[in-house]
Design a protein around this motif. Structure first.
Motif: not given
Length: 448
Positions: A367-388
């Motif tokens: 249920k909605t009340e069971d969870i809360y946003y994990a502030k400060g959790f998570g990171g950034v992953r680079p997703q590489v684009l091949n232009r060629t």
């Protein structure tokens, strides 16, 4: 200021750079090594325990892996486990737990059954769990809030017995640097709060330009700085055929132990991002964490203000080819709707309600009340684009200039592959510098 010169300098103090430092110190005859990190400690960004899924991705329950990719990843995942066992890190930052990939509905059930028949050769310990068995081992994925059995057919493939599944990669990175410094007859220096702004190649030396004006040079440089690896490569004129977008992952936490182990969902083959999963969070007293979301952010670092926004646009390497790649992704309705929905997940209250709708596929009683946003959790992953090739590159990307400098970008499962990627680079470093890699010792400790 006196110049500090090393045979090898590693730029980046995450799990990838720490693994390379360790292997150079332990398995080669290279005497002088340094690691340079821009922040105040080791593994403060994407490698820290709150920034990733805390999973040893060995390919058994990752439904987006081909058999060949799983075979390759299994070898590197086994290295992580063997390193942990070698130093007695089990139940300190490496843990054994139950895990599974779950299919919901007839289409996904068929996918799991078919995958099990193929992958049980590579992972003999895998079992199939039908709904009756799941009632025993993961009851929360079977019953709704009223205690009724969910109507859909469900099946999982996974393991109940002692298999190492979970790790704090931040703690592992710290241990790798500590163990590197303990190697005898080696200089193994670590420079913190030392941001590299540029690298100059003169003769047979590389000179690092740093924000704190440290004078550091090396005969060989490996850049393991996430998305900043491509940023530094571009500044030296390398990797111009590549661009990079940043995908951030957020998580939601509960205050309950809803799941006994890791439960992964079937990956949508159209989506190059991680599928939703739930598992006990080792940094939240085993309470269940759900995620990750996938949020496109115009920055290279998640929680460091706006300082990396200009660097993001430089690394994006904007061009008509990049526009074409992004357009090809966004014009697919599945991808477009997924991206839009993940932006909504970040909005307080609205996002939580929407996220619960997705997470209920794992735990129907949620249920909605069971969870809360994990502030400060998570990171950034680079997703590489091949232009060629005008496409998004899945998995790791590496630029080997063959001139004494390598640039690595390692999205998931880069942490799991850290020791295997380091092995690859150690061999290149030794060949270039005419040094020796003790493959027999390496194999005995981390492979056999």
């Amino acid at each position: 200021m006196e110049e500090k010169h090393y045979e090898v300098v590693v730029i980046g103090g995450g799990i990838t750079g720490a693994a390379l430092l360790y292997e150079l110190a332990r398995y080669t005859d290279i005497k002088n090594i340094a690691l340079v990190e821009k922040y105040e400690g080791i593994a403060t960004l994407n490698s820290k325990g709150t920034a990733n899924s805390q999973t040893i991705h060995c390919g058994d329950i990752e439904t987006n892996y081909t058999f060949e990719k799983a075979k390759k990843v299994k070898r590197t995942a086994d290295m992580v486990v063997k390193y942990g066992l070698q130093y007695g890190y089990q139940n300190k930052f490496m843990f054994a737990n139950q895990k599974m990939a779950m299919g919901v509905g007839e289409r996904e059930v068929d996918i799991i059954k078919e995958r099990f028949e193929i992958f049980k050769e590579l992972y003999p310990y895998l079992e199939l769990f039908d709904k009756e068995k799941l009632k025993e081992i993961e009851p929360k994925i079977v019953f709704d809030e009223n205690g009724n059995e969910r109507p859909e057919n469900i099946i999982s493939m996974g393991v109940q017995k002692e298999v190492y599944t979970t790790i704090n990669y931040g703690a592992m990175a710290i241990s790798l640097t500590e163990n590197a410094k303990k190697q005898e007859n080696k200089t193994c220096d670590i420079f913190l709060n030392t941001e590299v702004l540029g690298i100059t190649h003169i003769g047979d030396k590389f000179f690092l330009r740093t924000r704190n004006n440290m004078a550091i040079s090396a005969n060989f440089v490996v850049v393991d700085a996430g998305a900043h690896s491509l940023w530094l490569a571009h500044r030296m004129g390398y990797g111009k055929n590549m661009g990079c977008i940043s995908m951030a992952g957020s998580f939601y936490l509960t205050k309950q132990h809803l799941l006994n182990g890791k439960v992964y969902m079937v990956q949508n083959p159209k989506l190059p991002f991680a599928a939703l999963h739930g598992d006990p969070d080792i940094l939240a007293d085993g309470c269940t964490r759900f995620g990750p979301t996938a949020l496109a952010l115009p920055k290279l670092e998640r929680y460091k203000g706006l300082k990396s926004v200009p660097e993001y646009f430089q690394t994006l390497n904007f061009s008509k080819e990049v526009v074409q790649i992004l357009w090809d992704l966004i014009k697919d309705s599945d991808i477009r709707n997924y991206v839009f929905r993940n932006y909504l997940f970040e909005i307080p209250e609205i996002g939580k309600k929407l996220f619960v709708e997705d997470a209920k596929k794992i735990v129907p009683s949620l249920k909605t009340e069971d969870i809360y946003y994990a502030k400060g959790f998570g990171g950034v992953r680079p997703q590489v684009l091949n232009r060629t090739e005008k496409k998004l590159m899945l998995g790791e990307a590496s630029i080997d200039t063959e001139k004494g400098i390598i640039f690595n970008m390692t999205p998931s499962p880069g942490a799991t592959s850290c020791l295997g990627n380091a092995e690859r680079d150690v061999k290149k470093v030794c060949a270039f510098l005419n040094k020796t890699f003790d493959e027999q010792k390496f194999t005995a400790e981390l492979v056999d």
